[in-house]
Structure formats: C-alpha cells, structure tokens
Scaffold this active site. Sequence first.
Site, PDB file in Angstrom:
ATOM      1  N   SER A 181      -3.596  -2.981  -0.722  1.00  0.00           N
ATOM      2  CA  SER A 181      -2.550  -3.653   0.035  1.00  0.00           C
ATOM      3  C   SER A 181      -2.949  -5.097   0.296  1.00  0.00           C
ATOM      4  CB  SER A 181      -2.377  -2.901   1.359  1.00  0.00           C
ATOM      5  OG  SER A 181      -1.649  -3.688   2.264  1.00  0.00           O
ATOM      6  N   GLN A 227      -7.878  -0.071   2.996  1.00  0.00           N
ATOM      7  CA  GLN A 227      -8.725  -0.596   4.070  1.00  0.00           C
ATOM      8  C   GLN A 227     -10.035  -1.176   3.551  1.00  0.00           C
ATOM      9  OE1 GLN A 227      -8.372  -1.427   7.115  1.00  0.00           O
ATOM     10  NE2 GLN A 227      -6.543  -0.269   7.617  1.00  0.00           N
ATOM     11  N   GLY A 246       0.817  -1.213   0.000  1.00  0.00           N
ATOM     12  CA  GLY A 246       0.000   0.000   0.000  1.00  0.00           C
ATOM     13  C   GLY A 246       0.847   1.257   0.000  1.00  0.00           C
ATOM     14  N   THR A 247       1.932   1.245   0.748  1.00  0.00           N
ATOM     15  CA  THR A 247       2.760   2.450   0.825  1.00  0.00           C
ATOM     16  C   THR A 247       3.373   2.776  -0.535  1.00  0.00           C
ATOM     17  OG1 THR A 247       3.234   2.218   3.176  1.00  0.00           O
ATOM     18  CG2 THR A 247       4.849   3.431   1.873  1.00  0.00           C
ATOM     19  N   HIS A 258      -1.819  -7.287   2.656  1.00  0.00           N
ATOM     20  CA  HIS A 258      -1.882  -7.816   4.025  1.00  0.00           C
ATOM     21  C   HIS A 258      -3.099  -7.333   4.808  1.00  0.00           C
ATOM     22  CE1 HIS A 258      -0.489  -4.389   6.592  1.00  0.00           C
ATOM     23  NE2 HIS A 258      -0.056  -3.948   5.438  1.00  0.00           N
ATOM     24  N   ASN A 293      -8.916   4.390   8.021  1.00  0.00           N
ATOM     25  CA  ASN A 293      -8.402   3.243   8.770  1.00  0.00           C
ATOM     26  C   ASN A 293      -8.614   3.337  10.282  1.00  0.00           C
ATOM     27  OD1 ASN A 293      -6.508   5.370   8.118  1.00  0.00           O
ATOM     28  ND2 ASN A 293      -5.038   4.267   9.358  1.00  0.00           N
ATOM     29  N   THR A 342      11.781  -7.098 -10.859  1.00  0.00           N
ATOM     30  CA  THR A 342      11.290  -8.433 -11.167  1.00  0.00           C
ATOM     31  C   THR A 342      10.029  -8.712 -10.370  1.00  0.00           C
ATOM     32  OG1 THR A 342      13.501  -9.227 -11.675  1.00  0.00           O
ATOM     33  CG2 THR A 342      11.873 -10.898 -11.052  1.00  0.00           C
ATOM     34  N   CYS A 389      -0.003   9.367  23.992  1.00  0.00           N
ATOM     35  CA  CYS A 389       0.972   8.644  24.804  1.00  0.00           C
ATOM     36  C   CYS A 389       1.498   7.405  24.104  1.00  0.00           C
ATOM     37  CB  CYS A 389       0.351   8.214  26.125  1.00  0.00           C
ATOM     38  SG  CYS A 389      -0.125   9.602  27.152  1.00  0.00           S
TER      39      CYS A 389
HETATM   40  S1  FES Z   1       3.283   9.382  27.506  1.00  0.00           S
HETATM   41 FE1  FES Z   1       1.679  10.436  28.363  1.00  0.00          FE
HETATM   42  S2  FES Z   1       2.320  10.351  30.479  1.00  0.00           S
HETATM   43 FE2  FES Z   1       3.401   8.837  29.585  1.00  0.00          FE
END
Ligand code: FES
Lengths: 395, 141
Positions: A202, A182, A74-75, A204, A154, A240, A328
Amino acid sequence: MTDNRVYLDNAATTRTDPRVVDAMVPFFTDTYGNANSLHAEGRAAHKALEDARSRVAAAINAGRPDEVLFTSGGTESDNSALIGLATAGGRAGGHIIVSAFEHHAVLEPAEWLGKHGFDISLLKPRSDGVVHPDDLRAALREGTVLVSIMHGNNELGTLQPIAELAAVAHEGGALFHTDAAQTVGKVEFDAQALGVDAASFSGHKIYGPKGTGVLFLKRGTRFAPYLMGGGQEFHKRSGTQNVPGAQGFATALEIMVAEREAETGRLTMLRDRFEAAILGRLENTYVNGIDSPRMPHITSLIVKGVEGESMLLHLDAKGIAVSTGSACSSGSLQASHVLMAIDCPQEIAHGSLRVSLGRWTTEADVDYLVDSLVPIVERLRAMSPVYEKMFGQKA
Amino acid sequence: MLYSDKVMDHFGNPHNVGVIEDADGVGEVGNPVCGDMMKITIKVTDDHLDDIKFQTLGCGAAIATSSVITEMARGMSLEDAVRITKAEIAGELDGLPPAKMHCSVLAADGLRAAVDDYLVKNGREPISGGPEHVEEDEQGQ
Ligand code: FES
C-alpha cells in the site's frame, strides 16, 4: 495539521513525503497521457509507468518488472489476491488458510470465498503474536489451494516468518500470499528470497499517496482478474493506470529502502525509549509481543484498568494522535480481532493503545507522549470504580 | 463516530467524580456490551437527592453520561430521578452516536440502582425497574 500535533498513528496512515509529491506533480500536468495510447503523449506516460514498475520491482527484488501490478491500494491488492488466486482457472472450491489476525481486507474476501464453495480455516497466531510454521503445517490438508499470512501485524507490530511459512505452504501444494502493507520498506522485503507467490503493498503506509498499491504476482502464477475491462496491467488488472500514483509509489518505496537502515535504528531507539519510560512509570502495563521479532515503529501497549477510547480522547486533546483496539472505540463494540486472536482477554484488550512512530517522530515527541499519558492514566484509574479492587492498590 | 462538544466538555472535565464516603445509597452497574463499569453514590434528604458522585471505567460517552446525569439528578426527588431516560441524557449532551446510546443506559441504571439501594436499606420498596433497564437484570448483571 502537522504544527503542534504529535502524530503517532503512522500504522493507520502516513503523511505523504513532500519529495514524493514533487515527484508526482509532472505526471498530472505535463505527462498526462493515457499509458495505453499510441501517440506521443501516450508513449511518454507508458514510459513513466514502466519506469515506476521497474523501480518497484528492483526495490522488492521481483524476478521481473511484469510481476508488479499497480492497484488502487492495499485493500484491492489483498482482495484481488485472495479471490484471483483462489478462483484462477475456474476453480470453484478448495481449502484456504488465512491467519486469524489478518487485516479485514484479507478476512472479508476469505469469508466471501467461504460462502462461494471454498472451505476456510482461520489459523491462530500464538500468544507471542507469531504464526508458527508448525501450526501451519498441521492446518494444511489434501486440497489446500491457498495460504495467506501477513508479513507484519498492523496492531502488534510482530513479524511473521514468511520464508518458512511460504515453504511449508508449497510443500503442501498450496500457493502463498502475504499482506506486506505494514512492512514493505520498513523491514527487508525480498520477493525472491521469501519465495512468495503473491504479496500486497500500500502506498499510503510508506509516505506515498493514498489510493495507490501494488500486487506482486510471481510470473506463471494462475490468476483470475478481479477488475475486468481494457486489459491493462498484462490483462490482470484493468483500468487506466494511475501514472502519477505509480511514480509516487515508486519514489516513496525507493526512499524507504534507501533510508531503511538508518531509519530502523532511529525508530527502534525511539520505540525502546518510549516503552522503557512508560513501563517504568506506570504499574500494570505491558507491551504485546515485546520478545517477538517486531517492526521498529509499532508498540502495542496494554494499560490495565483503563479504557482505550478514553485514553485516546485525552491524548487527542493534548495534541497527540494514537489508536486503540478497545471494544468501545469500534462501531461494532467488538474488541480488536487481532487482540482476541492472541487470546488477550476482553477486559485487557479494553486498555489497549497502539503507538506507531514515523519519519518525523522526534525524541521530544515520544517524551511528550510519556509525560502526557502518565497523568491521564492515573486520573482515569482514580476515576475507575474497580481499579483498587482489581489491583489492590491506589492508582 | 463524532462526539458533540457537550460530550467532550463533560468527558474532559467531568463533574462530581468520586465516592461519597457516608453514602445513603450505592449503585454499581456493569455494561454487558463492552465491559464498562459505573458506581454512583448518593446522599438523600426528604426523598430528594442532596449529593451525588460517580466513578466510571469506560469510554468517552460513558464518562460524559455519568457526569451529566449527576448534574441532572442533583436536587431531584427520588421519583423523578428514577424516571430519567437514556434519551433525556443523550439530549442533554446534544446527542450521542447510535453505537454509544447503551452508555447512557449505564448511567441511568447506575442512578436507579443507587436509589433502590437507599430505599431497600431503609425498609422501603424499590421504585425503579422499568422496562428500559430490565434487560441487564435478566442478564444477571
Ligand atoms: S462503548 Fe463501552 S461504555 Fe461506552
């Protein structure tokens, strides 16, 4: 790995279907020739390659088999579509529109083109997770050469009105590419009815092998090759050809198409069962794009007052694999650009969880997810210093 | 990005979760990078940390660093407690991924804020505020 695990991250990748593996094996060990050689081994490989091409062309209703180019995934399809269409014929500038919630495989080459003479506009989807044709019409300018909008998002699962968007782009004199990685096989993809100039797929994502992909390129569309060399794939993609990969892709796609109707019903039922149960059992929880046209297998869940990575890790410990758009969990500590594009505030995106069902997902899996997730969320909310303050209630 | 077994232990079974109702000091800090929040409550006897509890909204590293700092600081003098560094917290957890080092700053900051809160409430001078943690104050956190 599949034993005792509940894999609900099928939008990230899928398990290769054993039927696909079986279909590929002879092309490693028996029909191993180079599809460009003149001898018997080469002719046999060539025949297998062209057989795969015709089958893919039929599955997406391409006008002709040579509109199907095999790529490494896909990329590559996305990168080569953006750069190959933009720079065709030596073009060195012009206006390009891509939606703001594209995959990075589209956004990054668009950004690259922006540094090399092109003018790039990021078109925002609305908060329902859909790019509206009127918004595209307003973004078109004199000199817009290319528009790229994905078929299905996605992270959200929302479907885009590709036929209308392509028509709007064409009215404005621009080419239209869609990233359908997708969606292909999961919802109908009819290249001629949609009227797109180019589309990326894609392997996969459809229970086929990783490292395989297809670029659909409508005949007559000017295109600058992105990989140069031996002139394979009609001088549009050198290298190829991966004959086992092409056979695997074709088989994977044919299975998707043959089973689509039954599978769509089954996945929709499972998804709705999951959403109803989790929304019923957890306060302050909602599903992005719930009223928009969606793919049957993706739920973009927001659990307010909980951080996504911590949900993901607890679920993993319970044997369940999902993903999150929380800042995070990303190396860059940026919340998902998809959630930002639909104006989901950062602190809400913090609690996002993407659940993507697949071919082997059962009702028991979905129920186990709900029964696992509810106490995890309750525990994390009870640990939060702000949950009570934010929502005026105990978790 | 992979977490050490120690991080996963503390994340899966965090120690000292909760709020001390009659706390002597309270530290509440937020993480400007990704929006996580932490609250530490402490009990102090003879300038030593008698009891310490935490609440955290955040990632695996934020929860694990909160948990481990409560273990490290328990029984420590206030002077020593405010000198716990993010590197020591990460070391105690057998390391953290680079992108997650800021989460250990959150834990250290939370503890320092709780100690200062105790001191100020008792008419004394705050003792924390070293350069490692100043940036959050500057950002108005
Ligand atoms: S990355 Fe958000 S506090 Fe740990």
